[in-house]
Every structure is written in structure tokens, then in C-alpha cells.
Scaffold this motif. Structure first.
Motif, PDB file in Angstrom:
ATOM      1  N   ILE A 391       0.836  -1.202   0.000  1.00  0.00           N
ATOM      2  CA  ILE A 391       0.000   0.000   0.000  1.00  0.00           C
ATOM      3  C   ILE A 391       0.869   1.249   0.000  1.00  0.00           C
ATOM      4  CG2 ILE A 391      -1.707   1.322   1.320  1.00  0.00           C
ATOM      5  CD1 ILE A 391      -2.606  -1.503   2.448  1.00  0.00           C
ATOM      6  N   ALA A 392       1.885   1.268   0.866  1.00  0.00           N
ATOM      7  CA  ALA A 392       2.776   2.426   0.940  1.00  0.00           C
ATOM      8  C   ALA A 392       3.496   2.653  -0.382  1.00  0.00           C
ATOM      9  CB  ALA A 392       3.780   2.239   2.077  1.00  0.00           C
ATOM     10  N   ARG A 393       3.954   1.570  -1.002  1.00  0.00           N
ATOM     11  CA  ARG A 393       4.667   1.696  -2.272  1.00  0.00           C
ATOM     12  C   ARG A 393       3.758   2.264  -3.359  1.00  0.00           C
ATOM     13  NH1 ARG A 393       6.586  -3.801  -4.415  1.00  0.00           N
ATOM     14  NH2 ARG A 393       7.950  -3.693  -2.594  1.00  0.00           N
ATOM     15  N   LEU A 394       2.516   1.763  -3.430  1.00  0.00           N
ATOM     16  CA  LEU A 394       1.578   2.269  -4.426  1.00  0.00           C
ATOM     17  C   LEU A 394       1.219   3.730  -4.145  1.00  0.00           C
ATOM     18  CD1 LEU A 394      -0.739  -0.860  -4.662  1.00  0.00           C
ATOM     19  CD2 LEU A 394       0.674   0.058  -6.525  1.00  0.00           C
ATOM     20  N   GLU A 395       1.098   4.092  -2.874  1.00  0.00           N
ATOM     21  CA  GLU A 395       0.787   5.470  -2.515  1.00  0.00           C
ATOM     22  C   GLU A 395       1.926   6.399  -2.922  1.00  0.00           C
ATOM     23  OE1 GLU A 395      -2.189   7.966  -0.959  1.00  0.00           O
ATOM     24  OE2 GLU A 395      -2.212   5.812  -1.348  1.00  0.00           O
ATOM     25  N   ILE A 396       3.148   5.976  -2.661  1.00  0.00           N
ATOM     26  CA  ILE A 396       4.305   6.801  -3.008  1.00  0.00           C
ATOM     27  C   ILE A 396       4.473   6.895  -4.523  1.00  0.00           C
ATOM     28  CG2 ILE A 396       6.835   6.891  -2.904  1.00  0.00           C
ATOM     29  CD1 ILE A 396       6.529   5.719  -0.025  1.00  0.00           C
ATOM     30  N   ASP A 397       4.285   5.768  -5.212  1.00  0.00           N
ATOM     31  CA  ASP A 397       4.379   5.797  -6.680  1.00  0.00           C
ATOM     32  C   ASP A 397       3.330   6.733  -7.275  1.00  0.00           C
ATOM     33  OD1 ASP A 397       6.419   3.988  -6.543  1.00  0.00           O
ATOM     34  OD2 ASP A 397       5.221   2.248  -7.150  1.00  0.00           O
TER      35      ASP A 397
END
Length: 419
Positions: A391-397
Motif C-alpha cells: 500500500i505504501a509503495r503504491l501510494e508513493i508511486d
């Protein structure tokens, strides 16, 4: 996004709840007695499945169901509230042929099976004649990262030879489990997401050893969360599902809709726990007051209701997205429900157990089993930490295009100096 139940869904909800109340709940005690006596499958399961099939409450979960295949072909959004009802009883989904891991295997076979694989394995599953298992998790590696899997699937002429060890394989101890879909490596040196493949292994193939049915928190599931060893297991090359190197892609396809099923069943469990909590709080007194009249208990009831409603809406959104943009487009939402729903269930059940006091720890209520299920789901669907990382990775991307734009909301330096 419109999450209102259609007329068809509302009718099915009433039918499934009526079937549960009339035919399943009255057999809870008998189910426990027979399982405790070592009788499994239970004596009445075949009759209940036949009745559910006769009433059209069969294979409710598979949107891509063909017209000539048994079932309703509901969308994920339509199926979600039905799965919630089934979640109230741990074995209810089998009655409607909507039970894991068969549902995920049926989805896989429906998408990737050859005509021969379809006839031999998928059709009997759709008809409820056999059960199956999905063998992915391994004891020696962190299996939440599929690139870690060590089981080898090696081509030798017209056969594949399989060697490896799997565990927590749900359904592998079920007497009717006819085959396994095994995930392993056909190309250990290849690109990380192209090393894995899936292959169909009949359970009675020489070299397949059922080592044990692993107790989970001292609870032994009759269908099994089992450990298996594959020693030079030979199956025809025609048993390969999809192509070599497609295993990772197929695992992702399998883990999409199936999570809606798990999460909606978990919401059904939470609803049952809240009902039990509210009933208990209205019939027990401490210090001259009913339990619900104490501030802490009334807050638990209120928070439980709010958390269930929030979780349900997120799951319905996820189901809607899977229906409309596919599992890949809904990957962030899928990861979120995997983390949110088991944690919510754990909280609600824990409160209910506290309201019941000592009785909540005993088999006199379903709460202990619900608590075990909630805790296991935080690992069985992948550790919370893996989902949070995704989730964090998708949010940052997703934030890269607007990176720095939030600075417009900062107080300018000259204003700060003026203060």
C-alpha cells in the motif's frame, strides 16, 4: 460507485440467510459431535449440498461462469453480501460449493485450464463431486515472497518431476481432496517473476506424502492445514497449468477475487460476534447495572458497529473495482482489505470475548474459534506487513507526479519571520 443491493442480490440474500437459518444452524451441534467422533465429511453434508444445488444456491462466486456450467455467475459485488452470510458458520460455504481453496482453484482452472484439464478437474469441482488444495506455502522460506519458493518442477521428456516440501495446505487432509495445484520453480535461474509455474498433481500420485495435519493454535481443522512432501513425484507434462513461467502471474490472478470472499466471510464473523456481544450485554448485570449500561461496554458496541460498517464499505468498493477495472487495477484496495478486515475482526471478537468473560474462552460459544480465525487471517492472506508495504509503495508511486505540490500549503518563511 453504487453499492446498493440489486433486486436479484436482495432475493439471493434472503434465500441464503433462510437456508442458513433453516438447514445449517440447526445442525451445528451435530457437526461438532460427528467431527469430534472422527467422522468427516459429516454425514449430512451431501444432503445439504444437493438441496442447495436444487434451490439454485450453487457456485455463486464465479463471474465468468459459462451458460452450460452449474451456478449463478454473479459479479464480485453481487456475491460479496452472500459470502458475508456464509461467514457466520465456518463450514457453510461448502454447502453452496463456495468454499476455499476450491473457489480459487476453480477460478484458476476456468482461466487457464486446457480442455482436457477442464473436463477432468474443473467440471467435477463445479459439480461438487471432489475437493482440491492449493500448495504454495513452504516451511523453509518466507512464502509471502513467491520468488523464495524452493519446490522444483523439472521437465524430463513427457513428464515433470516434482521435489519439495509444503505446509499449511488447506484441504489436503480432506478425504475427498482429489488433486493439488502445486506452485514451484521450473526455471530457478530465470527472471524472478518468471521462475515459477503451476502444475496439477493428483493426490494419489506416488511420491506425494501427507506428513501431518498441523494444529493451528491447538485447534485441529478436520479438512487440514497440512504438511506435504513431494519426492520425485512424476506427472504428465500435460498437467502443467498455463505455460512455464506463468506461476507468479496466475498466483496474482488467484489472489484477487478470493480475497473479497475471505474478507466478506470475515465481516459475517464480526457481525455474529457483535450480535453475541449485544445479547450478552443485555442479559448480564455487574454492580447493579446491565453490562451495556457501563460506559466501556457501550463504547465497545458502538466502535464495533462503526468498524464493521467501514470495513464492509471498503470491501464492497474493492469488489466493485475488481468487477470494473480488474484485480490489477484494484491491487491497492485488495491489499487494504487484507490488512483492515482481519484486524477489525480480531478487535470485535476480542471485545465480545471480554464481555462474555470466562465463557468467551470456552467452546460454549463460537468466539474462541472466531478469534483463532481472525488471528490466522493476518498471516494466511499474507502478513499484514507485506500488505502495508504494498500500500505504501503504491501510494508513493502515485504521488510522484504531484511531488512537492503540498508545499503550497506551507507557511511562507517571510510570514513566519513577521510573526
Amino acid at each position: 460507485m453504487d453499492f446498493a443491493y440489486s433486486a436479484n442480490t436482495e432475493t439471493l440474500r434472503q434465500q441464503v440467510r433462510g437456508f442458513l437459518d433453516q438447514h445449517i444452524v440447526p445442525r451445528l451441534a451435530q457437526w461438532h459431535r460427528e467431527v469430534a467422533a472422527g467422522q468427516f465429511p459429516v454425514s449430512f453434508m451431501g444432503d445439504l449440498k444437493a438441496l442447495a444445488k436444487e434451490e439454485g444456491l450453487w457456485n455463486l462466486f464465479l463471474p465468468s461462469l459459462h451458460a452450460d456450467e452449474p451456478g449463478r455467475g454473479l459479479s464480485n459485488l453481487e456475491y460479496a453480501p452472500l459470502a458475508e452470510i456464509m461467514g457466520r458458520v465456518s463450514w457453510a460455504s461448502e454447502v453452496f460449493n463456495c468454499n476455499a481453496p476450491d473457489t480459487g482453484n476453480m477460478e484458476l482452472l476456468h482461466m487457464f485450464a486446457t480442455p482436457e484439464q477442464n473436463e477432468r478437474w474443473l467440471q467435477p469441482l463445479l459439480n461438487g463431486e471432489i475437493r482440491s488444495a492449493f500448495a504454495m506455502t513452504e516451511p523453509d522460506v518466507a512464502s509471502s515472497d513467491a520468488s523464495n519458493i524452493q519446490t522444483l518442477i523439472r521437465r524430463e521428456g513427457d513428464e515433470y518431476v516434482i521435489n519439495g516440501r509444503k505446509w499449511f495446505i488447506t484441504n489436503a487432509s480432506h478425504p475427498d481432496c482429489a488433486f493439488l495445484i502445486v506452485m514451484g520453480k521450473t526455471d530457478p535461474d530465470g527472471e524472478p517473476r518468471r521462475q515459477q509455474s503451476m502444475i496439477i498433481v493428483p493426490f494419489d500420485t506416488p511420491g506425494v506424502e501427507l506428513v501431518r495435519n498441523i494444529p493451528v493454535m491447538h485447534h485441529l481443522a478436520p479438512e487440514g492445514h497440512s504438511e506435504l512432501v513431494f519426492r520425485n513425484v512424476r506427472v504428465p507434462a500435460a498437467n502443467l497449468l498455463g505455460g512455464e513461467g506463468d506461476g507468479f502471474m496466475m498466483a496474482q490472478a488467484r489472489l484477487g477475487p478470493g480475497r473479497v470472499h475471505h474478507c466478506m466471510r470475515a465481516i459475517g464473523m464480526a457481525e455474529l460476534a457483535l450480535e453475541l456481544m449485544v445479547d450478552r450485554a443485555q442479559e448480564r448485570k455487574t454492580f447493579g447495572r446491565y453490562l451495556h449500561q457501563h460506559g466501556s461496554i457501550s463504547e465497545w458496541i458502538a466502535r464495533s458497529r462503526m468498524e464493521i460498517e467501514q470495513a464492509r464499505l471498503l470491501v464492497l468498493k474493492t469488489a466493485w473495482m475488481i468487477d470494473n477495472v480488474g484485480a490489477k487495477g484494484a491491487r491497492k484496495e485488495i491489499a487494504m482489505i487484507k490488512a483492515v478486515v482481519p484486524g477489525m475482526l480480531n478487535q470485535v471478537v476480542d471485545r465480545a470475548m471480554q464481555v462474555f468473560g470466562a465463557m468467551g474462552l470456552t467452546p460454549d460459544t463460537p468466539l474462541a474459534d472466531l478469534w483463532i480465525s481472525s488471528r490466522c487471517l493476518r498471516i494466511a492472506d499474507g502478513p499484514d506487513e507485506v500488505h502495508l508495504r504494498s500500500i505504501a509503495r503504491l501510494e508513493i508511486d502515485g504521488a510522484q507526479e504531484r511531488r512537492g505540490s503540498s508545499s503550497d500549503y506551507l507557511t511562507p518563511a517571510d510570514v513566519l519571520r513577521a510573526r
